[in-house]
Scaffold this motif. Sequence first.
Motif, PDB file in Angstrom:
ATOM      1  N   GLY A  76       1.964   9.422  -5.589  1.00  0.00           N
ATOM      2  CA  GLY A  76       2.628  10.857  -5.114  1.00  0.00           C
ATOM      3  C   GLY A  76       3.518  11.337  -6.031  1.00  0.00           C
ATOM      4  N   ASP A  77       4.499  10.386  -6.485  1.00  0.00           N
ATOM      5  CA  ASP A  77       5.533  10.714  -7.232  1.00  0.00           C
ATOM      6  C   ASP A  77       5.285  11.037  -8.684  1.00  0.00           C
ATOM      7  OD1 ASP A  77       7.073  10.238  -5.110  1.00  0.00           O
ATOM      8  OD2 ASP A  77       7.963   8.223  -5.698  1.00  0.00           O
ATOM      9  N   VAL A  78       4.347  10.106  -9.206  1.00  0.00           N
ATOM     10  CA  VAL A  78       3.705  10.398 -10.734  1.00  0.00           C
ATOM     11  C   VAL A  78       3.262  11.794 -10.869  1.00  0.00           C
ATOM     12  CG1 VAL A  78       2.287   9.591 -12.263  1.00  0.00           C
ATOM     13  CG2 VAL A  78       3.454   7.756 -11.183  1.00  0.00           C
ATOM     14  N   SER A  79       2.306  11.986  -9.859  1.00  0.00           N
ATOM     15  CA  SER A  79       1.565  13.281  -9.745  1.00  0.00           C
ATOM     16  C   SER A  79       2.596  14.402  -9.758  1.00  0.00           C
ATOM     17  CB  SER A  79       0.572  13.561  -8.840  1.00  0.00           C
ATOM     18  OG  SER A  79       0.072  12.176  -8.281  1.00  0.00           O
ATOM     19  N   VAL A  92       0.835  -1.344  -0.248  1.00  0.00           N
ATOM     20  CA  VAL A  92      -0.225  -0.127   0.180  1.00  0.00           C
ATOM     21  C   VAL A  92       0.852   1.243  -0.167  1.00  0.00           C
ATOM     22  CG1 VAL A  92      -1.486   1.101   1.388  1.00  0.00           C
ATOM     23  CG2 VAL A  92      -1.939  -1.134   1.151  1.00  0.00           C
ATOM     24  N   GLU A  93       1.945   1.287   0.904  1.00  0.00           N
ATOM     25  CA  GLU A  93       2.776   2.291   0.890  1.00  0.00           C
ATOM     26  C   GLU A  93       3.443   2.551  -0.688  1.00  0.00           C
ATOM     27  OE1 GLU A  93       4.449   5.650   2.118  1.00  0.00           O
ATOM     28  OE2 GLU A  93       2.813   4.238   3.355  1.00  0.00           O
ATOM     29  N   ASP A  94       3.955   1.422  -1.171  1.00  0.00           N
ATOM     30  CA  ASP A  94       4.466   1.747  -2.483  1.00  0.00           C
ATOM     31  C   ASP A  94       3.571   2.353  -3.322  1.00  0.00           C
ATOM     32  OD1 ASP A  94       6.699   0.456  -1.605  1.00  0.00           O
ATOM     33  OD2 ASP A  94       6.531  -1.275  -2.553  1.00  0.00           O
ATOM     34  N   GLN A  95       2.356   1.796  -3.365  1.00  0.00           N
ATOM     35  CA  GLN A  95       1.259   2.367  -4.324  1.00  0.00           C
ATOM     36  C   GLN A  95       1.142   3.815  -4.107  1.00  0.00           C
ATOM     37  OE1 GLN A  95      -2.765   1.683  -3.090  1.00  0.00           O
ATOM     38  NE2 GLN A  95      -3.288   1.410  -5.248  1.00  0.00           N
ATOM     39  N   ARG A  96       0.975   4.098  -2.593  1.00  0.00           N
ATOM     40  CA  ARG A  96       0.650   5.682  -2.409  1.00  0.00           C
ATOM     41  C   ARG A  96       1.666   6.441  -2.860  1.00  0.00           C
ATOM     42  NH1 ARG A  96      -1.118   5.067   4.033  1.00  0.00           N
ATOM     43  NH2 ARG A  96      -3.136   4.392   3.413  1.00  0.00           N
ATOM     44  N   ARG A  97       3.177   5.937  -2.619  1.00  0.00           N
ATOM     45  CA  ARG A  97       4.246   6.707  -2.971  1.00  0.00           C
ATOM     46  C   ARG A  97       4.304   6.737  -4.520  1.00  0.00           C
ATOM     47  NH1 ARG A  97       8.598   3.975  -0.866  1.00  0.00           N
ATOM     48  NH2 ARG A  97       7.710   4.238   1.209  1.00  0.00           N
TER      49      ARG A  97
END
Length: 434
Positions: free
Chosen positions: A211-214, A203-208
């Motif tokens: 965030g990074d892509v945005s 989940v953390e990877d997905q959130r990151r």
Amino acid sequence: MVRTLFAKILLWSVLAQLVTVATILTLATVYLPESQQAVDNAFRLYADTAVTLYERFGSKALDQFLARSGDDTLLRLTLSATNAGVRCGRKSDTTTGIQARGQNGSYCLTVRAKSGGLPESRESRRTRLQITILLELLSSLGLSYGIARYLSRPISDLRQTASRLARGDLSARVGGRFARRRDEAADLVREFDQMAERLAGLVEDQRRLIGDVSHEIKSPLARLNMALELARRDAEAHAPRQFARMQHEIETISQLVGELLTLASLNAATARPLDQTVDLGALVAGVLADMAYEQPGRADDLHFTPPAPPLLVRGDKALLARAIGNVVRNAVFYTAPGARIAVRCDENGPGRVAVSVQDSGPGVPEAALDRLFDPFYRVDDARTRRTGGTGIGLAICRRAVDLHAGTVRAHNVPPHGLAVVIDLPQVGGEVDVA
Ligand SMILES: Nc1ncnc2c1ncn2[C@@H]1O[C@H](COP(=O)(O)OP(=O)(O)OP(=O)(O)O)[C@@H](O)[C@H]1O
Ligand SMILES: [Mg+2]
């Protein structure tokens, strides 16, 4: 009705021990009187024999008999004639008297133990048995408690941790409490913790990633916007509709990127200062005024019942306004013009306050209610695409409410409509003006 595993194990363990004690008790009451009876009969036989010998053959024969019997049985036996009224019975733990009748009168055979005590009387035996049973019951209760706790603890800890995970607390672990235990329950706990660790990582990877892509999209998007502005100045006259369309799409993407970045920053924020004291009623009134300004045609559909005494909560004013605003915006967007939207702000049990937004729109299917707050979830893609939603508004709302130690839930209301209730902890004190 016993519902916890601990209580069930305790109950069954105590029951099993009670059955054991009851069995011992039954055996004792069946066999012990018999053995007591055998001792009594033996003494009586000695007494009768001694009396007969004495009356028939005199004191010499009696002495011989008593001496031999005494040596064989480690007892000291003496026979004496008793007068009426003289007591002949148990005198102490080591001495007892047995009454016997002869032809010339009545006698008392005194039996003294040479070492140790005589077999106990029935009464003292019973008292000792009762004390033993009581001690046995107490220790069995203690033992059962220990067993029940030992067996049920990993399961109850696991349950608590699982429910924390289910509520979205990805840091929840059972921990090393059972690290030294080697059994299936401890293995289960270890595997559960490993699974939670992996899940939290994913989940953390997905959130990151989001965030990074945005973040990466943000700068080229800004440059694209500037380039469009410049191109527009020179060539808008050639293709005005296409330029307007391009501008609209860029704005949509910018808005999406902005929301994604907000969500990412809220997810990363655990130590955000949430120290403003906010008048919730005033905050809701402000959000509704902004909405009425944004959508003047729907202003009359918004009905707000302000709380009588001010209700205060502690937190971040802008974040709370955003959370409530997203819910109100949905109510406006997903219902037809003219549909009543009732907004309330009330006390909700001791120490809690609730903001509820209830519309009279189509509502959502029951199965979708829990998923509304997941990022990118939209009930009906086609309908939502028309209204321009991206499915992040309620995810931001939930995260903001989580950060304020609150909860947010949605339910359908009859005859049709959706109610979203945000519940927050109430505080006392002065309102911060900021
Ligand atoms: N009041 C409502 N009535 C009916 N459906 C609703 C309502 N509020 C939310 N929904 C449904 O829940 C979905 C998720 O809402 P959410 O606010 O998270 O996203 P969105 O409105 O689609 O996009 P945005 O990120 O712009 O808010 C919506 O797409 C819509 O299908
Ligand atoms: Mg929305």
